[in-house]
Every structure is written in C-alpha cells, then in structure tokens.
Design a protein around this motif. Structure first.
Motif, PDB file in Angstrom:
ATOM      1  N   LEU A  27      48.213  58.115  44.771  1.00  0.00           N
ATOM      2  CA  LEU A  27      48.352  56.661  44.856  1.00  0.00           C
ATOM      3  C   LEU A  27      48.947  56.128  43.564  1.00  0.00           C
ATOM      4  CD1 LEU A  27      47.603  53.927  46.339  1.00  0.00           C
ATOM      5  CD2 LEU A  27      45.415  54.061  45.115  1.00  0.00           C
ATOM      6  N   GLU A  28      49.792  55.117  43.677  1.00  0.00           N
ATOM      7  CA  GLU A  28      50.308  54.394  42.515  1.00  0.00           C
ATOM      8  C   GLU A  28      50.134  52.903  42.741  1.00  0.00           C
ATOM      9  OE1 GLU A  28      54.325  55.244  41.462  1.00  0.00           O
ATOM     10  OE2 GLU A  28      53.812  57.058  40.352  1.00  0.00           O
ATOM     11  N   ILE A  29      49.686  52.196  41.706  1.00  0.00           N
ATOM     12  CA  ILE A  29      49.594  50.741  41.768  1.00  0.00           C
ATOM     13  C   ILE A  29      50.318  50.176  40.556  1.00  0.00           C
ATOM     14  CG2 ILE A  29      48.075  48.741  41.956  1.00  0.00           C
ATOM     15  CD1 ILE A  29      45.919  50.470  43.065  1.00  0.00           C
ATOM     16  N   ALA A  30      51.251  49.281  40.803  1.00  0.00           N
ATOM     17  CA  ALA A  30      52.090  48.705  39.750  1.00  0.00           C
ATOM     18  C   ALA A  30      51.430  47.478  39.135  1.00  0.00           C
ATOM     19  CB  ALA A  30      53.451  48.332  40.334  1.00  0.00           C
ATOM     20  N   PRO A  31      51.892  47.042  37.967  1.00  0.00           N
ATOM     21  CA  PRO A  31      51.362  45.814  37.364  1.00  0.00           C
ATOM     22  C   PRO A  31      51.505  44.624  38.311  1.00  0.00           C
ATOM     23  CG  PRO A  31      52.718  47.005  35.781  1.00  0.00           C
ATOM     24  CD  PRO A  31      52.907  47.683  37.108  1.00  0.00           C
ATOM     25  N   GLY A  32      50.431  43.857  38.469  1.00  0.00           N
ATOM     26  CA  GLY A  32      50.453  42.695  39.338  1.00  0.00           C
ATOM     27  C   GLY A  32      50.313  42.998  40.808  1.00  0.00           C
ATOM     28  N   GLU A  33      50.189  44.266  41.172  1.00  0.00           N
ATOM     29  CA  GLU A  33      50.088  44.646  42.575  1.00  0.00           C
ATOM     30  C   GLU A  33      48.626  44.626  43.023  1.00  0.00           C
ATOM     31  OE1 GLU A  33      52.543  47.719  45.307  1.00  0.00           O
ATOM     32  OE2 GLU A  33      51.462  48.640  43.650  1.00  0.00           O
ATOM     33  N   CYS A  34      48.391  44.099  44.223  1.00  0.00           N
ATOM     34  CA  CYS A  34      47.036  43.978  44.772  1.00  0.00           C
ATOM     35  C   CYS A  34      46.927  44.852  46.012  1.00  0.00           C
ATOM     36  CB  CYS A  34      46.737  42.520  45.109  1.00  0.00           C
ATOM     37  SG  CYS A  34      46.838  41.410  43.677  1.00  0.00           S
ATOM     38  N   VAL A  35      45.999  45.786  45.978  1.00  0.00           N
ATOM     39  CA  VAL A  35      45.876  46.805  47.019  1.00  0.00           C
ATOM     40  C   VAL A  35      44.469  46.794  47.604  1.00  0.00           C
ATOM     41  CG1 VAL A  35      45.929  49.293  47.481  1.00  0.00           C
ATOM     42  CG2 VAL A  35      47.642  48.258  45.969  1.00  0.00           C
ATOM     43  N   LYS A 180      41.284  34.378  46.461  1.00  0.00           N
ATOM     44  CA  LYS A 180      42.440  33.627  45.957  1.00  0.00           C
ATOM     45  C   LYS A 180      42.519  33.712  44.434  1.00  0.00           C
ATOM     46  CE  LYS A 180      43.366  29.849  48.089  1.00  0.00           C
ATOM     47  NZ  LYS A 180      43.339  28.441  48.592  1.00  0.00           N
ATOM     48  N   LEU A 181      41.363  33.586  43.767  1.00  0.00           N
ATOM     49  CA  LEU A 181      41.337  33.671  42.300  1.00  0.00           C
ATOM     50  C   LEU A 181      41.708  35.070  41.825  1.00  0.00           C
ATOM     51  CD1 LEU A 181      40.679  32.330  39.571  1.00  0.00           C
ATOM     52  CD2 LEU A 181      38.314  33.092  39.886  1.00  0.00           C
ATOM     53  N   LEU A 182      41.160  36.098  42.454  1.00  0.00           N
ATOM     54  CA  LEU A 182      41.477  37.477  42.063  1.00  0.00           C
ATOM     55  C   LEU A 182      42.972  37.751  42.193  1.00  0.00           C
ATOM     56  CD1 LEU A 182      38.523  39.433  43.737  1.00  0.00           C
ATOM     57  CD2 LEU A 182      38.920  39.161  41.290  1.00  0.00           C
ATOM     58  N   LEU A 183      43.550  37.325  43.302  1.00  0.00           N
ATOM     59  CA  LEU A 183      44.975  37.549  43.518  1.00  0.00           C
ATOM     60  C   LEU A 183      45.816  36.774  42.500  1.00  0.00           C
ATOM     61  CD1 LEU A 183      45.114  37.373  47.417  1.00  0.00           C
ATOM     62  CD2 LEU A 183      45.305  39.406  46.017  1.00  0.00           C
ATOM     63  N   ALA A 192      46.713  45.205  37.784  1.00  0.00           N
ATOM     64  CA  ALA A 192      46.642  45.873  39.076  1.00  0.00           C
ATOM     65  C   ALA A 192      45.242  45.670  39.650  1.00  0.00           C
ATOM     66  CB  ALA A 192      46.939  47.358  38.916  1.00  0.00           C
ATOM     67  N   LEU A 193      45.161  45.408  40.944  1.00  0.00           N
ATOM     68  CA  LEU A 193      43.877  45.192  41.616  1.00  0.00           C
ATOM     69  C   LEU A 193      43.725  46.187  42.752  1.00  0.00           C
ATOM     70  CD1 LEU A 193      41.301  43.548  42.372  1.00  0.00           C
ATOM     71  CD2 LEU A 193      42.803  42.022  43.700  1.00  0.00           C
ATOM     72  N   LEU A 194      42.630  46.932  42.730  1.00  0.00           N
ATOM     73  CA  LEU A 194      42.273  47.830  43.829  1.00  0.00           C
ATOM     74  C   LEU A 194      40.931  47.365  44.365  1.00  0.00           C
ATOM     75  CD1 LEU A 194      42.761  50.310  45.604  1.00  0.00           C
ATOM     76  CD2 LEU A 194      41.699  51.715  43.821  1.00  0.00           C
ATOM     77  N   MET A 195      40.931  46.845  45.588  1.00  0.00           N
ATOM     78  CA  MET A 195      39.736  46.239  46.153  1.00  0.00           C
ATOM     79  C   MET A 195      39.268  46.982  47.407  1.00  0.00           C
ATOM     80  SD  MET A 195      39.149  42.430  47.792  1.00  0.00           S
ATOM     81  CE  MET A 195      39.710  41.557  46.343  1.00  0.00           C
ATOM     82  N   VAL A 196      38.031  47.461  47.377  1.00  0.00           N
ATOM     83  CA  VAL A 196      37.400  48.008  48.573  1.00  0.00           C
ATOM     84  C   VAL A 196      36.905  46.846  49.420  1.00  0.00           C
ATOM     85  CG1 VAL A 196      35.387  49.262  49.434  1.00  0.00           C
ATOM     86  CG2 VAL A 196      36.707  50.190  47.529  1.00  0.00           C
ATOM     87  N   THR A 197      37.253  46.846  50.684  1.00  0.00           N
ATOM     88  CA  THR A 197      36.793  45.780  51.571  1.00  0.00           C
ATOM     89  C   THR A 197      36.681  46.292  53.009  1.00  0.00           C
ATOM     90  OG1 THR A 197      37.223  43.533  52.365  1.00  0.00           O
ATOM     91  CG2 THR A 197      39.146  44.925  51.947  1.00  0.00           C
ATOM     92  N   HIS A 198      35.705  45.733  53.723  1.00  0.00           N
ATOM     93  CA  HIS A 198      35.585  45.993  55.159  1.00  0.00           C
ATOM     94  C   HIS A 198      36.244  44.877  55.964  1.00  0.00           C
ATOM     95  CE1 HIS A 198      32.289  48.855  54.045  1.00  0.00           C
ATOM     96  NE2 HIS A 198      32.805  49.498  55.062  1.00  0.00           N
ATOM     97  N   ASP A 207      48.918  43.031  48.872  1.00  0.00           N
ATOM     98  CA  ASP A 207      50.300  43.512  48.956  1.00  0.00           C
ATOM     99  C   ASP A 207      50.399  44.768  49.811  1.00  0.00           C
ATOM    100  OD1 ASP A 207      51.261  41.510  47.143  1.00  0.00           O
ATOM    101  OD2 ASP A 207      50.450  42.692  45.487  1.00  0.00           O
ATOM    102  N   LYS A 208      49.388  45.622  49.707  1.00  0.00           N
ATOM    103  CA  LYS A 208      49.365  46.871  50.464  1.00  0.00           C
ATOM    104  C   LYS A 208      47.934  47.142  50.918  1.00  0.00           C
ATOM    105  CE  LYS A 208      53.117  49.075  47.818  1.00  0.00           C
ATOM    106  NZ  LYS A 208      53.448  50.178  46.874  1.00  0.00           N
ATOM    107  N   VAL A 209      47.810  47.885  52.009  1.00  0.00           N
ATOM    108  CA  VAL A 209      46.502  48.275  52.534  1.00  0.00           C
ATOM    109  C   VAL A 209      46.506  49.784  52.768  1.00  0.00           C
ATOM    110  CG1 VAL A 209      44.782  47.972  54.357  1.00  0.00           C
ATOM    111  CG2 VAL A 209      46.248  46.046  53.694  1.00  0.00           C
ATOM    112  N   TYR A 210      45.478  50.458  52.227  1.00  0.00           N
ATOM    113  CA  TYR A 210      45.311  51.894  52.452  1.00  0.00           C
ATOM    114  C   TYR A 210      43.976  52.141  53.148  1.00  0.00           C
ATOM    115  CZ  TYR A 210      49.255  52.926  49.372  1.00  0.00           C
ATOM    116  OH  TYR A 210      50.505  53.006  48.813  1.00  0.00           O
TER     117      TYR A 210
END
Length: 227
Positions: A27-35, A180-183, A192-198, A207-210
C-alpha cells in the motif's frame, strides 16, 4: 511518501495453531491523501494499524513512514517516529486521567515540540468541546472523550494519521462533523489519513477505499458495495 508498505505478512496464534492474518499486503498513501480501510471484524484492520505505528513487531515485509524504514528502525527511532511523525486515534481513547481536556489535546503536540495553544483551541471549537476544556476525562461521555482523542491526534499536525473507527461512539451529526474536519485538516496540512471504518457512507468520502478480506488487501471502487 508518508506511508509505503511492501509485501507485508503477519501471523497470529489461533488456538493451538498459527495462521496468516495478513498476506502480501502492499500500500502507498501520498501526502494529503485520505484512505478508508474496510473489512469484517477480525480481518486484521487494527493489527495493520498497530504494525504501521510500530506498536507490534514486524514479522515479514517492509514499512516506510515518511521514508523511515520501520523494519530496520531501533526502539528509540520507532518511539521518536510516534512522537514526531504519526498520530493515532484509538478506539478506546487512551486519554490521560490526570490531565484536563485542554492538556490532553495538547499532549501529543508537546511531545513533538510543536505545541500551539491557538491550534488546540481551534480544534476544540471545531469539535464542539471548547466548553469542556477544564473538565477531566472521568466527567466526559464516550462521545466527548472520542472528540478529545481526535483533537489530541490532530494537535501535532502529523504527517501520517491512523484512525481506528474514530466515529464509532458519535451520533450521525457529530460523525459528519468529525469526518469533515479530518479530511479538511489532512488536505490543508498535506497529512496522509488511513481510517478504519465499518461505515460505507464514511468510506465513500475518502479518496480511496481498500478492503481486507481473507488476509488480502484489495482496492474497492467508490460506490462499490463492501462484500
């Protein structure tokens, strides 16, 4: 690149047996990217976050956080990385009971040497907890503690933000505000933001969903159902 993962494999004990929880994860996450990271309970999402944060030992593969190789880092280097470069929003808050809300918010920023009281106060206001600054964690509701934990993680302006179900204890209105604030902050600070969510609704805002399933990580197209 704030986060790069190459060919990560991780085993866990399952009763008397060992099994691969994560296999060939890249996996790669770029600066400012929200996944968004989705998957069933027990699929390994929290374990993956813990490995990225160097909270669990890496077994096989490579993880780079802001170019630093965790797989070759010393304990001291991993500790410094957690203070200076990344932040974690835990499911169970991990607030310090001896500190009031304002001091809890500023805690990570002080460790990183980047404390800015005006930034802490701005975060508190955006998260609707500015009236609680002198309160202590044992007087707060679960949702209030969650918002304090989110403010604390954001206070040091991390290059990489890991969030484990950050809206799990919030109602829909507060959940929307927090996401909204996190984004917004991730974009404005090139974090870079990596968020676990159901939540499919939250995942769709990224920006992307894995998806993690059967140990493997695969990219989902936005609008595609989790399955």
């Amino acid at each position: 690149m704030p986060l790069t993962i190459n060919n990560l494999n991780h085993q866990i004990h399952d009763g008397h047996l060992q099994r691969w929880l994560l296999t060939r994860i890249s996996l790669e996450i770029a600066p400012g990217e929200c996944v968004a990271l989705t998957g069933d309970s027990g699929s390994g999402k929290t374990t993956l976050l813990n490995l990225i944060a160097a909270l669990e030992p890496l077994q096989q593969g490579e993880i780079y956080v802001s170019g630093q190789p965790l797989h070759r880092a010393t304990d001291k280097e991993r500790s410094r990385l957690r203070k200076q470069t990344l932040a974690i929003i835990f499911q169970h808050y991990n607030l310090l009971s001896c500190l009031n809300v304002l001091d809890n918010i500023g805690f990570s920023a002080r460790l990183a040497g980047r404390y800015d009281e005006s930034h802490s106060l701005s975060l508190a206001k955006h998260l609707g907890i500015d009236h609680l600054l002198e309160h202590y964690p044992d007087t707060l509701s679960g949702g209030e503690m969650q918002r304090v934990a989110i403010a604390r993680a954001l206070s040091a302006r991390p290059k990489l933000l890991l969030a484990d179900e950050p809206t799990g204890n919030l109602d829909n209105r507060n959940s929307d505000q927090v996401v909204k604030l996190l984004l917004s902050l991730a974009k404005s600070h090139h974090s870079a933001l990596l968020m676990v969510t159901h939540s499919s609704a939250i995942a769709e805002k990224m920006d992307k969903v894995y998806q993690l399933k059967d140990g493997c990580l695969s990219r989902r197209l936005l609008g595609e159902q989790n399955g």
